[in-house]
Design a protein around this motif. Structure first.
Motif, PDB file in Angstrom:
ATOM      1  N   PHE A   6       0.850  -1.192   0.000  1.00 54.01           N
ATOM      2  CA  PHE A   6       0.000   0.000   0.000  1.00 54.01           C
ATOM      3  C   PHE A   6       0.885   1.242   0.000  1.00 54.01           C
ATOM      4  CE2 PHE A   6      -2.382  -3.110   2.676  1.00 54.01           C
ATOM      5  CZ  PHE A   6      -3.409  -3.369   1.777  1.00 54.01           C
ATOM      6  N   THR A   7       0.326   2.360  -0.428  1.00 57.97           N
ATOM      7  CA  THR A   7       1.005   3.635  -0.228  1.00 57.97           C
ATOM      8  C   THR A   7       0.875   3.976   1.252  1.00 57.97           C
ATOM      9  OG1 THR A   7      -0.982   4.977  -0.577  1.00 57.97           O
ATOM     10  CG2 THR A   7       0.355   4.440  -2.552  1.00 57.97           C
ATOM     11  N   HIS A   8       1.693   4.886   1.730  1.00 58.40           N
ATOM     12  CA  HIS A   8       1.582   5.285   3.134  1.00 58.40           C
ATOM     13  C   HIS A   8       0.205   5.879   3.408  1.00 58.40           C
ATOM     14  CE1 HIS A   8       2.210   7.590   6.841  1.00 58.40           C
ATOM     15  NE2 HIS A   8       2.998   6.569   7.145  1.00 58.40           N
ATOM     16  N   GLU A   9      -0.292   6.678   2.490  1.00 57.22           N
ATOM     17  CA  GLU A   9      -1.604   7.313   2.652  1.00 57.22           C
ATOM     18  C   GLU A   9      -2.711   6.268   2.755  1.00 57.22           C
ATOM     19  OE1 GLU A   9      -4.432   9.824  -0.266  1.00 57.22           O
ATOM     20  OE2 GLU A   9      -2.498  10.767   0.128  1.00 57.22           O
ATOM     21  N   ASP A  10      -2.710   5.272   1.861  1.00 61.50           N
ATOM     22  CA  ASP A  10      -3.736   4.232   1.903  1.00 61.50           C
ATOM     23  C   ASP A  10      -3.610   3.389   3.175  1.00 61.50           C
ATOM     24  OD1 ASP A  10      -4.895   5.003  -0.503  1.00 61.50           O
ATOM     25  OD2 ASP A  10      -3.815   3.510  -1.687  1.00 61.50           O
ATOM     26  N   ALA A  11      -2.385   3.057   3.568  1.00 57.62           N
ATOM     27  CA  ALA A  11      -2.178   2.273   4.787  1.00 57.62           C
ATOM     28  C   ALA A  11      -2.679   3.036   6.014  1.00 57.62           C
ATOM     29  CB  ALA A  11      -0.703   1.910   4.936  1.00 57.62           C
ATOM     30  N   GLU A  12      -2.408   4.326   6.062  1.00 57.09           N
ATOM     31  CA  GLU A  12      -2.867   5.140   7.192  1.00 57.09           C
ATOM     32  C   GLU A  12      -4.399   5.189   7.234  1.00 57.09           C
ATOM     33  OE1 GLU A  12      -2.921   7.083  10.604  1.00 57.09           O
ATOM     34  OE2 GLU A  12      -1.086   6.300   9.709  1.00 57.09           O
ATOM     35  N   GLU A  13      -5.028   5.277   6.089  1.00 53.81           N
ATOM     36  CA  GLU A  13      -6.495   5.285   6.041  1.00 53.81           C
ATOM     37  C   GLU A  13      -7.057   3.949   6.543  1.00 53.81           C
ATOM     38  OE1 GLU A  13      -9.912   5.480   2.652  1.00 53.81           O
ATOM     39  OE2 GLU A  13      -8.283   6.940   2.491  1.00 53.81           O
ATOM     40  N   MET A  14      -6.429   2.848   6.137  1.00 54.68           N
ATOM     41  CA  MET A  14      -6.870   1.539   6.619  1.00 54.68           C
ATOM     42  C   MET A  14      -6.636   1.396   8.116  1.00 54.68           C
ATOM     43  SD  MET A  14      -5.953  -1.150   3.644  1.00 54.68           S
ATOM     44  CE  MET A  14      -4.599  -0.272   2.901  1.00 54.68           C
ATOM     45  N   ARG A  15      -5.499   1.869   8.590  1.00 55.23           N
ATOM     46  CA  ARG A  15      -5.229   1.822  10.031  1.00 55.23           C
ATOM     47  C   ARG A  15      -6.344   2.520  10.794  1.00 55.23           C
ATOM     48  NH1 ARG A  15      -4.314   4.570  14.065  1.00 55.23           N
ATOM     49  NH2 ARG A  15      -4.241   6.516  12.931  1.00 55.23           N
ATOM     50  N   GLU A  16      -6.738   3.680  10.316  1.00 56.93           N
ATOM     51  CA  GLU A  16      -7.821   4.417  10.957  1.00 56.93           C
ATOM     52  C   GLU A  16      -9.136   3.640  10.893  1.00 56.93           C
ATOM     53  OE1 GLU A  16      -7.913   8.278   9.100  1.00 56.93           O
ATOM     54  OE2 GLU A  16      -5.946   8.814   9.898  1.00 56.93           O
ATOM     55  N   ASP A  17      -9.391   2.966   9.778  1.00 57.50           N
ATOM     56  CA  ASP A  17     -10.623   2.182   9.635  1.00 57.50           C
ATOM     57  C   ASP A  17     -10.703   1.047  10.648  1.00 57.50           C
ATOM     58  OD1 ASP A  17     -11.403   3.782   7.503  1.00 57.50           O
ATOM     59  OD2 ASP A  17     -10.842   2.323   5.959  1.00 57.50           O
TER      60      ASP A  17
END
Length: 111
Positions: A6-17
């Motif tokens: 994942f990109t860092h941005e996508d990974a961070e969004e998933m982490r938040e989810d």
């Protein structure tokens, strides 16, 4: 499921989810019941992921543990310390969690 970074941005969004899993006990297939302590963005490569996890386990600071990583490929993991042995922990990547629990999740299109 193909395991691509994942990109860092996508990974961070998933982490938040998935941060609602923090401080819960979750049954994950062959892992059994795990006390989820954190949901973390980490390096994708297994060796880098292990180095990150060892650092995180030692200092409990995700930002500091990730600071040494210079790559651009990321993953998301569930971190569960072993309640009977403070020196060990279990990691479950987010895709394995989803596969083994049957959670429905829409990954970014390229994944």
């Amino acid at each position: 499921m193909t395991r691509t970074p994942f990109t860092h941005e996508d990974a961070e969004e998933m982490r938040e989810d998935f941060e609602d899993l923090i401080d819960t006990d979750v049954k994950i297939g062959s892992y059994g019941i795990l006390p989820i302590d954190d949901v973390l963005v980490c390096p994708f490569d297994e060796a880098d992921k292990k180095a990150f996890a060892d650092q995180y386990h030692a200092i409990k600071n995700a930002k500091a543990a990730l600071a040494a990583y210079t790559g651009s490929d990321y993953d998301v993991i569930l971190y569960a310390p072993n309640p009977d042995d403070a020196s060990s922990y279990t990691l479950v990547d987010i895709r394995t969690f989803i596969e083994e629990t049957g959670v429905s999740y829409n990954f970014p299109d390229e994944y």
